[in-house]
Design a protein around this motif. Structure first.
Motif, short mmCIF file in Angstrom:
data_model
loop_
_atom_site.label_atom_id
_atom_site.label_comp_id
_atom_site.label_asym_id
_atom_site.label_seq_id
_atom_site.Cartn_x
_atom_site.Cartn_y
_atom_site.Cartn_z
N LEU A 265 0.88 -1.18 0.00
CA LEU A 265 0.00 0.00 0.00
C LEU A 265 0.92 1.23 0.00
CD1 LEU A 265 -2.50 -1.23 2.76
CD2 LEU A 265 -3.01 -1.03 0.33
N PRO A 266 1.36 1.66 -1.16
CA PRO A 266 2.38 2.74 -1.20
C PRO A 266 1.78 4.13 -1.00
CG PRO A 266 1.84 2.04 -3.42
CD PRO A 266 0.97 1.22 -2.51
N TYR A 267 1.17 4.32 0.17
CA TYR A 267 0.53 5.59 0.49
C TYR A 267 1.02 6.04 1.86
CZ TYR A 267 -2.41 3.23 -2.88
OH TYR A 267 -2.84 2.53 -3.97
N GLU A 268 0.74 7.30 2.18
CA GLU A 268 1.04 7.74 3.54
C GLU A 268 -0.01 8.72 4.00
OE1 GLU A 268 4.98 9.20 3.31
OE2 GLU A 268 4.39 11.12 2.42
N THR A 269 -0.17 8.80 5.32
CA THR A 269 -1.13 9.75 5.90
C THR A 269 -0.34 10.71 6.79
OG1 THR A 269 -1.52 8.56 7.97
CG2 THR A 269 -2.82 7.86 6.05
N GLY A 270 -1.00 11.75 7.26
CA GLY A 270 -0.29 12.69 8.14
C GLY A 270 -0.56 12.41 9.61
N ILE A 271 -1.06 11.23 9.91
CA ILE A 271 -1.47 10.94 11.30
C ILE A 271 -0.28 10.55 12.19
CG2 ILE A 271 -2.89 9.39 12.74
CD1 ILE A 271 -4.58 11.27 11.03
N ASP A 272 -0.23 11.17 13.37
CA ASP A 272 0.74 10.77 14.38
C ASP A 272 0.15 9.52 15.05
OD1 ASP A 272 2.22 10.33 16.61
OD2 ASP A 272 1.92 12.33 17.49
N THR A 273 0.63 8.36 14.63
CA THR A 273 -0.01 7.12 15.06
C THR A 273 0.14 6.86 16.56
OG1 THR A 273 1.93 5.79 14.54
CG2 THR A 273 0.29 6.06 12.79
N THR A 274 1.11 7.51 17.18
CA THR A 274 1.29 7.28 18.63
C THR A 274 0.12 7.85 19.44
OG1 THR A 274 2.56 9.29 18.99
CG2 THR A 274 3.81 7.32 18.41
N GLN A 275 -0.76 8.61 18.78
CA GLN A 275 -1.92 9.18 19.48
C GLN A 275 -3.17 8.32 19.32
OE1 GLN A 275 -1.53 11.98 21.33
NE2 GLN A 275 0.60 11.69 20.75
N LEU A 276 -3.06 7.20 18.58
CA LEU A 276 -4.28 6.44 18.25
C LEU A 276 -5.00 5.89 19.48
CD1 LEU A 276 -3.10 4.59 15.00
CD2 LEU A 276 -4.78 6.45 15.19
N VAL A 277 -4.25 5.33 20.40
CA VAL A 277 -4.91 4.73 21.56
C VAL A 277 -5.53 5.82 22.44
CG1 VAL A 277 -4.47 3.47 23.70
CG2 VAL A 277 -3.67 2.57 21.52
N ARG A 278 -4.84 6.94 22.57
CA ARG A 278 -5.41 8.05 23.34
C ARG A 278 -6.72 8.51 22.73
NH1 ARG A 278 -2.25 13.23 24.03
NH2 ARG A 278 -4.18 13.93 24.94
N ALA A 279 -6.72 8.65 21.40
CA ALA A 279 -7.94 9.11 20.71
C ALA A 279 -9.07 8.10 20.91
CB ALA A 279 -7.65 9.31 19.23
N SER A 280 -8.71 6.83 20.81
CA SER A 280 -9.71 5.77 20.99
C SER A 280 -10.34 5.85 22.38
CB SER A 280 -9.03 4.41 20.78
OG SER A 280 -9.83 3.39 21.30
N LYS A 281 -9.50 6.04 23.39
CA LYS A 281 -10.01 6.10 24.77
C LYS A 281 -10.89 7.33 24.96
CE LYS A 281 -6.73 3.26 27.15
NZ LYS A 281 -5.37 3.14 27.55
N LEU A 282 -10.45 8.43 24.35
CA LEU A 282 -11.23 9.67 24.49
C LEU A 282 -12.62 9.49 23.89
CD1 LEU A 282 -11.05 12.68 25.33
CD2 LEU A 282 -10.35 13.18 22.98
N VAL A 283 -12.68 8.92 22.70
CA VAL A 283 -13.98 8.75 22.03
C VAL A 283 -14.83 7.71 22.76
CG1 VAL A 283 -15.10 7.95 19.90
CG2 VAL A 283 -13.18 9.56 19.79
N ALA A 284 -14.19 6.64 23.22
CA ALA A 284 -14.95 5.61 23.96
C ALA A 284 -15.54 6.23 25.23
CB ALA A 284 -14.05 4.43 24.31
N GLY A 285 -14.77 7.08 25.89
CA GLY A 285 -15.26 7.72 27.11
C GLY A 285 -16.38 8.70 26.82
N ALA A 286 -16.22 9.49 25.75
CA ALA A 286 -17.22 10.52 25.44
C ALA A 286 -18.54 9.89 24.98
CB ALA A 286 -16.68 11.46 24.36
#
Ligand SMILES: CC(=O)SCCNC(=O)CCNC(=O)[C@H](O)C(C)(C)COP(=O)(O)OP(=O)(O)OC[C@H]1O[C@@H](n2cnc3c(N)ncnc32)[C@H](O)[C@@H]1OP(=O)(O)O
Ligand SMILES: CC(C)C(=O)C(=O)O
Length: 523
Positions: A265-286
Motif C-alpha cells: 500500500l504505497p501511500y502515507e497519511t499525516g497521522i501521528d499514530t502514537t496518538q491512536l490509543v489516546r484518541a480511541s479512549k477519548l472517544v470511547a469515554g465521550a
C-alpha cells in the motif's frame, strides 16, 4: 522492533484522512456527545494530524450548529467540514457554521441510487442532476472547498453516477465522495467503481475522490483501501469505527494498515499514530461505547499475549507475533498475560521481573502451582503469583502439609470438614463437624495435630478483585509465651484458612525443635 516491511521504489502518495466521528460517528444510537466532549475530540483529531474534521450537521439542531462553529473557531490546522443536504437552507446553515474556520468546507450530498430516488427523494434522475448543479453552485458561492457525495453510490448504475459526478465537478465541487452508504460493496467492486468513474468522467482530474464505507458486512476497511487503489485520495473514517448501524471504517485500522503494509500500500497519511490509543479512549469515554477487547489496533488485547508458545516467541523476538510495535500506536508496552495457556518461559520471565530468583526445583514447584491456580481462576494477577511463590518458599520444609480438604457448608448444618494431611510422609485423615465451616476445618486440624496453642487472630482478605480472587488468610497462634503469625492463600477461603493454620503450626513446631536443639547443645 525492526521495520519488517520494505517500501516500494516509488514514493508513497499522500492520502487525506477525513474524520467523521463527530458527524457519522455521533449518528449511531446512544453516541451523542456534549459540546465539551466534541471540543475535546476535535482538539485531539486536530493535534494528531487529521486533515479534515467533519464536525457535525449544522441544520440538524442549534447544538450541532454551535459545535461546528466552535470547532471551526478553535481548529489550528485541520479543514472543518459541515454536512448539508441538497437543500438551500441546509447549505446556508453549513456555510454559516464553517465560515469561522481557517479553512472551512461544505459537504453536501444527495441520493443517486434508483432505490433512494424512488423511495426517499421521490425525484427523477434529471431532477436530481438539476438539484446537484444548483446546490453545489450555491455552496461554492459560500466557500471554496466543496465536497459533494453521491449517497448510496455503490447501488447506483455507473452511467448515471458518472453523469452526477460530472455535474457536481462542473458546479464547483472540489472533492467527490462515492460512499458505500449501506455497506453493500465488495473490495473488487468498490475499486472498479472508482477506476471507472475516474476514467469516464471528463473533468475527473479537477477533484479529489473520496471513499466513505460502512461496515454492514465487515468490509469497511477493506473497501476503503480498495477505493484508494482505485484512485481515491481521501478516506472518510471514524475513531473506533463508530457510526451508523455497524459503523464506519475505523481510522486507526486504515492508518495502521497503510503504515504497516507500505510494501503493498504505497501511500502515507499525516497521522501521528502514537496518538491512536489516546484518541480511541477519548472517544470511547465521550460516547460511552466500550471498545471490544479484540478490536484491531486499540483493543486492550491488541498487544497482549497469553498463550505459552506466543509468549515464548515474544520473549525471544517481538517480531515473531507482532507486526507493529505497541509504542507505534501509543501503547506503553506489550503485555504477557499470565494465564492457564502460559508456559515456563513467560512464567520465568514474570518471576524475574518480580524480583524472584528460584532454584530449578522451586521454579518447577511454583510453575505447577501457578498452572493449578490458573485453571481455577480467570485472571492471574501479579499479586496471585506473589502469594503462591511466597507460600511455596515458606512451606518448602514444612513437617505438616495439606493434602486435601472437602467441606460441606450451607444453611442445613452442621458443617463438616474432611481433611487429609501429610505429616512427615504419613497420610492421615479426619472428618469433623463444626459450628461453621472454618470451625470444622480447625477442629479437624486439631484432631490430627493435637496442640495447646490458642488461636489469637483469624483474618481474611482478597488478594485481588473479583469473585474468583484469591483469599489470603492470616492466623496467629499463641503457645505459652510464643506467638507466631502465618498466611495462606487460595481461591477457596477454607483451603486458605487451613493452609494458614497449618503454616502457623509448622512455625511453632519448627521453633520448638530449634529451642529443643539449642537446649540439647547447651547441656
Ligand atoms: C447517509 C447519511 O448518513 S445521511 C445523514 C443522516 N444524518 C441525519 O439524518 C442526522 C440529522 N438529521 C436531522 O436532524 C433531521 O433528519 C433533519 C434536520 C436533517 C431533517 O429533519 P426533517 O426536516 O424533520 O426531515 P426528516 O428527517 O423527517 O426527513 C428527511 C427529509 O430529507 C430529505 N432528504 C434526505 N436526504 C436528502 C438530501 N441529501 N438532499 C435533499 N433532501 C434529502 C428526505 O427525502 C426527507 O424529505 P421529505 O420530508 O420531503 O420526505
Ligand atoms: C452523507 C454521506 C457521505 C454518508 O454519510 C453516507 O453515504 O454514508
Amino acid at each position: 522492533m525492526t521495520d519488517q516491511t520494505a517500501r516500494t521504489a516509488s514514493p508513497a502518495e499522500r492520502v487525506l484522512i477525513f474524520d467523521t466521528t463527530l458527524r457519522d460517528g455521533e449518528q449511531c444510537p446512544g453516541a451523542t456527545m456534549t459540546l465539551e466532549e466534541k471540543l475535546a475530540v476535535a482538539e485531539m483529531l486536530d493535534t494528531m494530524g487529521v486533515d479534515i474534521i467533519e464536525a457535525g450537521f449544522p441544520i440538524a439542531s442549534n447544538g450541532d450548529f454551535e459545535a461546528v462553529a466552535e470547532i471551526a473557531r478553535r481548529s489550528k490546522r485541520a479543514v472543518i467540514a459541515g454536512l448539508a443536504r441538497a437543500i438551500p437552507a441546509d447549505i446556508a446553515r453549513a456555510g454559516e457554521a464553517v465560515k469561522f474556520a481557517r479553512r472551512g468546507r461544505i459537504h453536501t450530498f444527495v441520493s443517486t441510487s434508483p432505490i433512494h430516488l424512488a423511495h426517499q427523494m421521490r425525484k427523477t434522475e434529471d431532477e436530481v442532476v438539476e438539484i446537484i448543479l444548483k446546490t453545489v453552485a450555491q455552496a461554492r458561492d459560500l466557500v471554496e472547498d466543496i465536497e459533494w457525495s453521491a449517497m448510496d453510490a455503490t447501488r447506483t448504475p455507473i452511467d448515471y453516477l458518472c453523469r452526477c459526478v460530472e455535474a457536481a465537478i462542473r458546479a464547483g465541487a472540489t472533492t467527490i465522495n462515492l460512499p458505500d452508504t449501506v455497506g453493500y460493496a465488495t473490495p473488487d467492486e468498490y475499486r472498479a467503481m472508482f477506476r471507472s468513474v475516474r476514467e469516464r468522467v471528463p473533468n475527473a482530474d479537477k477533484a479529489v475522490f473520496s471513499v466513505h464505507c460502512h461496515n454492514d458486512l465487515g468490509l469497511a476497511v477493506a473497501n476503503s483501501l480498495a477505493g484508494i487503489e482505485g484512485g481515491a485520495r481521501q478516506i472518510e473514517c471514524t475513531i473506533n469505527g463508530i457510526g451508523e448501524r455497524a459503523g464506519n471504517a475505523a481510522l486507526e485500522e486504515i492508518v495502521m494498515a497503510i503504515k504497516t503494509r507500505a510494501d503493498v500500500l504505497p501511500y502515507e497519511t499525516g497521522i501521528d499514530t502514537t496518538q491512536l490509543v489516546r484518541a480511541s479512549k477519548l472517544v470511547a469515554g465521550a460516547t460511552h461505547f466500550p471498545v471490544q477487547y479484540n478490536k484491531a489496533i486499540v483493543g486492550r488485547n491488541a498487544f497482549a499475549h497469553e498463550s505459552g508458545i506466543h509468549q515464548d516467541g515474544m520473549l525471544k523476538n517481538q517480531t515473531t507475533y507482532e507486526i507493529m510495535t505497541p509504542e507505534s500506536v501509543g501503547v506503553h508496552k506489550t503485555s504477557l498475560v499470565m494465564g492457564k495457556h502460559s508456559g515456563r518461559a513467560a512464567f520465568r520471565s514474570k518471576l524475574e521481573d518480580m524480583g524472584y530468583r528460584l532454584s530449578d526445583n522451586q521454579f518447577q514447584d511454583a510453575f505447577e502451582r501457578f498452572k493449578a491456580l490458573a485453571d481455577r481462576k480467570k485472571h492471574v494477577y501479579d499479586e496471585d503469583i506473589e502469594a503462591l511463590v511466597d507460600e511455596n518458599l515458606a512451606t518448602a520444609h514444612d513437617r505438616i502439609k495439606l493434602v486435601s480438604l472437602t467441606v460441606i457448608a450451607g444453611t442445613r448444618g452442621p458443617q463438616r470438614a474432611t481433611l487429609r494431611l501429610d505429616i512427615e510422609g504419613r497420610i492421615v485423615t479426619e472428618e469433623t463437624d463444626g459450628n461453621g465451616p472454618v470451625d470444622a476445618v480447625f477442629k479437624a486440624i486439631h484432631a490430627l495435630v493435637p496442640h495447646e496453642a490458642a488461636l489469637e487472630l483469624y483474618d481474611v482478605h482478597a488478594v485481588t478483585e473479583g469473585t474468583d480472587a484469591q483469599a489470603e488468610v492470616s492466623v496467629r497462634l499463641r503457645q505459652d509465651d510464643r506467638i507466631v503469625t502465618a498466611r495462606g492463600a487460595d481461591p477457596d477461603t477454607l483451603v486458605a484458612s487451613a493452609k494458614a493454620y497449618l503454616a502457623a503450626l509448622n512455625k511453632l513446631q519448627a521453633g520448638a525443635s530449634r529451642l529443643h536443639a539449642q537446649h540439647a547443645a547447651a547441656e
